[in-house]
Design a protein around this motif. Structure first.
Motif, short mmCIF file in Angstrom:
data_model
loop_
_atom_site.label_atom_id
_atom_site.label_comp_id
_atom_site.label_asym_id
_atom_site.label_seq_id
_atom_site.Cartn_x
_atom_site.Cartn_y
_atom_site.Cartn_z
N MET A 1 0.67 -1.16 -0.10
CA MET A 1 0.04 -0.05 -0.01
C MET A 1 0.85 1.28 0.12
O MET A 1 0.57 2.18 -0.77
N ILE A 2 1.83 1.26 0.72
CA ILE A 2 2.84 2.35 0.84
C ILE A 2 3.50 2.70 -0.36
O ILE A 2 3.55 3.70 -1.03
N GLU A 3 4.10 1.49 -0.94
CA GLU A 3 4.66 1.61 -2.08
C GLU A 3 3.86 2.21 -3.51
O GLU A 3 4.08 3.01 -4.31
N ALA A 4 2.56 1.61 -3.46
CA ALA A 4 1.62 2.09 -4.43
C ALA A 4 1.38 3.73 -4.30
O ALA A 4 1.07 4.54 -5.17
N CYS A 5 1.07 4.15 -3.11
CA CYS A 5 0.79 5.42 -2.77
C CYS A 5 2.28 6.34 -2.98
O CYS A 5 1.85 7.34 -3.65
N LEU A 6 3.31 6.08 -2.86
CA LEU A 6 4.67 6.57 -3.14
C LEU A 6 4.50 6.60 -4.44
O LEU A 6 4.85 7.68 -5.13
N THR A 7 4.40 5.59 -5.46
CA THR A 7 4.36 5.72 -6.85
C THR A 7 3.28 6.76 -7.49
O THR A 7 3.57 7.73 -8.24
N ARG A 8 1.98 6.84 -7.05
CA ARG A 8 1.15 7.82 -7.26
C ARG A 8 1.53 9.28 -7.12
O ARG A 8 1.16 10.07 -7.78
N HIS A 9 2.24 9.61 -5.98
CA HIS A 9 2.80 10.71 -5.64
C HIS A 9 4.40 11.02 -6.03
O HIS A 9 4.98 12.15 -5.60
N ASP A 10 4.82 10.26 -6.85
CA ASP A 10 6.17 10.51 -7.64
C ASP A 10 7.33 10.51 -6.27
O ASP A 10 8.24 11.51 -6.18
N HIS A 11 6.90 9.57 -5.39
CA HIS A 11 7.84 9.66 -4.21
C HIS A 11 8.01 10.81 -3.33
O HIS A 11 8.96 10.97 -2.75
N ASN A 12 6.91 11.30 -3.27
CA ASN A 12 6.78 12.50 -2.42
C ASN A 12 6.29 11.91 -0.96
O ASN A 12 5.04 11.58 -1.05
N TRP A 13 7.18 11.95 -0.01
CA TRP A 13 6.57 11.36 1.27
C TRP A 13 5.71 12.10 2.20
O TRP A 13 4.75 11.57 2.65
N ALA A 14 5.60 13.30 1.82
CA ALA A 14 4.55 14.13 2.67
C ALA A 14 3.25 13.91 2.02
O ALA A 14 2.19 13.80 2.74
N SER A 15 3.13 13.98 0.51
CA SER A 15 1.86 13.84 -0.07
C SER A 15 1.37 12.27 0.36
O SER A 15 0.05 11.99 0.52
N ALA A 16 2.27 11.27 0.07
CA ALA A 16 1.74 9.75 0.58
C ALA A 16 1.29 9.74 2.12
O ALA A 16 0.28 9.15 2.13
N ALA A 17 1.93 10.51 2.91
CA ALA A 17 1.44 10.64 4.42
C ALA A 17 0.14 11.09 4.28
O ALA A 17 -0.67 10.61 5.14
N ARG A 18 -0.21 12.41 3.67
CA ARG A 18 -1.44 12.83 3.72
C ARG A 18 -2.56 11.84 3.22
O ARG A 18 -3.49 12.03 3.88
N GLU A 19 -2.27 11.27 2.09
CA GLU A 19 -3.38 10.41 1.43
C GLU A 19 -3.42 9.13 2.59
O GLU A 19 -4.82 8.85 2.72
N LEU A 20 -2.39 8.65 3.17
CA LEU A 20 -2.76 7.61 3.98
C LEU A 20 -3.39 8.03 5.21
O LEU A 20 -3.61 7.19 6.04
N GLY A 21 -3.01 9.29 5.87
CA GLY A 21 -3.77 9.77 6.95
C GLY A 21 -2.87 9.55 8.14
O GLY A 21 -3.40 9.26 9.03
N MET A 22 -1.67 9.64 7.96
CA MET A 22 -0.42 9.46 8.85
C MET A 22 0.29 10.66 8.95
O MET A 22 0.34 11.59 8.06
N ASP A 23 0.94 10.66 10.11
CA ASP A 23 1.84 11.75 10.31
C ASP A 23 3.02 11.44 9.40
O ASP A 23 3.49 10.13 9.61
N ARG A 24 3.71 12.32 8.94
CA ARG A 24 4.88 12.02 7.98
C ARG A 24 5.83 11.14 8.69
O ARG A 24 6.77 10.45 8.39
N ALA A 25 6.15 11.64 10.09
CA ALA A 25 7.28 11.06 11.01
C ALA A 25 6.95 9.56 11.08
O ALA A 25 7.87 8.51 11.07
N ASN A 26 5.83 9.30 11.36
CA ASN A 26 4.95 7.80 11.59
C ASN A 26 5.43 6.90 10.40
O ASN A 26 5.85 5.94 10.45
#
Length: 520
Positions: free
Chosen positions: A484-509
């Protein structure tokens, strides 16, 4: 050819010289008259810009030709045409590759051009571009009088001159070239053109031209991959600051504790590791433009300090109490809905309103009609050059597949798709110097099933991503999370902040979880 047919073909062009027509329509009429005068299967008008030939109008060639950029020293036929002041015809047995092989419109099989001729367009005794004629019949131009093409070329040059004067292109061309060179030297980036002819792109270009001449702060919005940085570059080039640097910073890529230092600079001893004074991005962009990409990821504390700079032009380096003045035009970009973020309390309203003095929305690729084919032509030509091929084009079924697809990743996805498909096709057919990409080569469905599925709601009881549990709950959970994380990162061009927001998580977590799952 007698004088009467020649006059009949040229008369409409003479009448057009006194009419105010859009540039594209004027050039289309020019090629219509050329094909009426000199029957051929394809004709093209190309403008010379430095070492590149850029198609302005084509008749009888595939649509994607308009998106291509032909490097002169990679096409010996173009070199010969430009080197000769008179019309040049190539023998049907000429070993020189033809740039238009496989690009003749309406043909589904891969055919070589067999009869080719052309001549340069001279303006102020300098080559402005080329007129080319191509035919599939090797004897088509046997009885053609070179003088007829020469006469037409002279009138075509007059047509081009009128078009450029009407649109003030002649006066601005040298200045634009100079400004682009200054920009490339300042930013270290290559100027990429905005390819397309759709009404949506034309509206965007008109807005860029309008706001470019002002000093207003611009907020560029749009989906991932639409080309927000490209728009920022175009605004900078159109502004009075074009001779000064354009400095870019990706706000999402910076650790929160370094954002202030990167933007405002710091003095020696401001924090551990600060061993010398350092200028921030605002100071580096003084007199020019600062592009804040992913501005929606800025922490609230930094937003407050940025607001002061935008309002007063005053900043303080981290660790210093001394004010410094800067003259910087800010262009910001985000794929987030900042108005919604303000309502949710996650973004400062005053900072949002200061950024969005002139909001500029970039349309997604699915709303740009047939621009996908022109963009494909641009990327095909880049990959043709990289792979050392004589020709690289799209088959009819590939064009249909590109037009039918919805492009969730927009232009960036198209660029990657063309590059990947060209490389795979070249690997399978390495003995061929002229490649055509079919729908099967593009492999669109297989390549996008995962990202498309991620935007759809899963049916009840069905996991959104496939995985195969082996009976161990922990391993199955880790496998699911990893996919799930890999697919989300792919959608956001490996932007961790955007992926964290879509996953509903804090970026540090998310970072901690990624390290545990061996994703980092």
């Amino acid at each position: 050819m007698t004088a009467k047919p020649l006059l009949t073909a040229l008369l409409p062009l003479v009448e057009d010289l006194s009419r105010e027509l859009p540039e594209a329509e004027r050039y289309r009429r020019l090629l219509d008259a050329l094909r009426a005068l000199l029957p051929c299967d394809a004709a093209a008008l190309l403008r010379l810009e430095g070492q590149w030939l850029i198609p302005l109008a084509v008749d009888g060639l595939s649509t994607d030709t308009l998106g291509r950029r032909f490097k002169v020293d990679e096409h010996p036929r173009f070199q010969q045409l430009l080197a000769s002041p008179a019309p040049t015809r190539f023998d049907s047995r000429s070993p020189l590759p033809d740039p238009y092989d496989g690009l003749v419109d309406g043909l589904h099989e891969q055919l070589h051009v067999h009869d080719c001729m052309g001549c340069p367009l001279m303006i102020d005794e300098r080559p402005w571009g080329l007129l080319t004629l191509d035919a599939l019949d090797p004897d088509r131009f046997d009885h053609l009088e070179p003088g007829a093409l020469q006469a037409f070329a002279s009138l075509a040059a007059a047509t081009v001159t009128v078009a450029e004067r009407i649109q003030h292109l002649a006066r601005r061309a040298e200045d634009e070239h100079h400004r682009a060179e200054i920009y490339r030297q300042a930013s270290g980036q290559q100027h990429q053109p905005m390819i397309g002819q759709s009404p949506a792109l034309r509206r965007l270009q008109e807005e860029i031209e309008l706001v470019g001449h002002s000093d207003l702060t611009v907020l560029v919005t749009g989906e991932t991959g639409v080309g927000k940085e490209l728009v920022a570059q175009a605004i900078h080039r159109a502004s009075s600051r074009a001779r000064s640097p354009l400095v870019s910073i990706n706000c999402a890529a910076l650790p929160e504790n370094l954002v202030e230092s990167e933007l405002f600079g710091h003095v020696r001893g401001a924090f551990t590791g600060a061993q010398a004074d350092r200028r921030g991005k605002f100071e580096l962009a003084d007199g020019g433009t600062l592009f804040l990409d992913e501005v929606g990821e800025l922490p609230l504390t930094v937003q407050a300090k940025l607001l002061r700079v935008l309002q007063s032009g005053q900043l303080q380096r981290l660790g210093s109490d001394k004010d410094q003045s800067v003259d910087v035009r800010v262009i910001a970009a985000t794929n987030r809905n900042l108005a919604e973020e303000v309502r949710a309390g996650r973004y400062r309203a005053d900072f949002y309103h200061r950024l969005s003095v002139f909001p500029l929305h970039i349309p997604p690729l699915r709303e740009r009609e047939r621009d996908v084919l022109l963009l494909s032509g641009y990327f095909l030509e880049l990959n043709r050059s990289r792979l050392g091929l004589d020709g690289l084009h799209l088959e009819a079924d590939a064009q249909s597949a590109l037009l039918a697809y919805t492009w969730p990743g927009n232009v960036r996805e198209l660029e990657h798709l063309i590059g990947r498909s060209a490389l795979k096709a070249w690997g399978r057919r390495a003995d061929s110097r002229l490649l055509g990409l079919s729908a099967r080569d593009l492999d669109i469905e297989q390549g996008v099933d995962m990202p498309m599925a991620a935007h759809q709601s899963p049916s009840p009881g069905t996991p959104p991503l496939p995985f195969s549990p082996d009976g161990d709950l922990r391993r199955a959970t880790d496998s699911f999370q990893r996919q799930m994380i890999e697919a989300c990162l792919t959608r956001h061009d490996h932007n961790w902040a955007s992926a964290a927001r879509e996953l509903g998580m804090d970026r540090a977590n998310l970072n901690r979880m990624a390290r545990r799952l061996s994703l980092k």
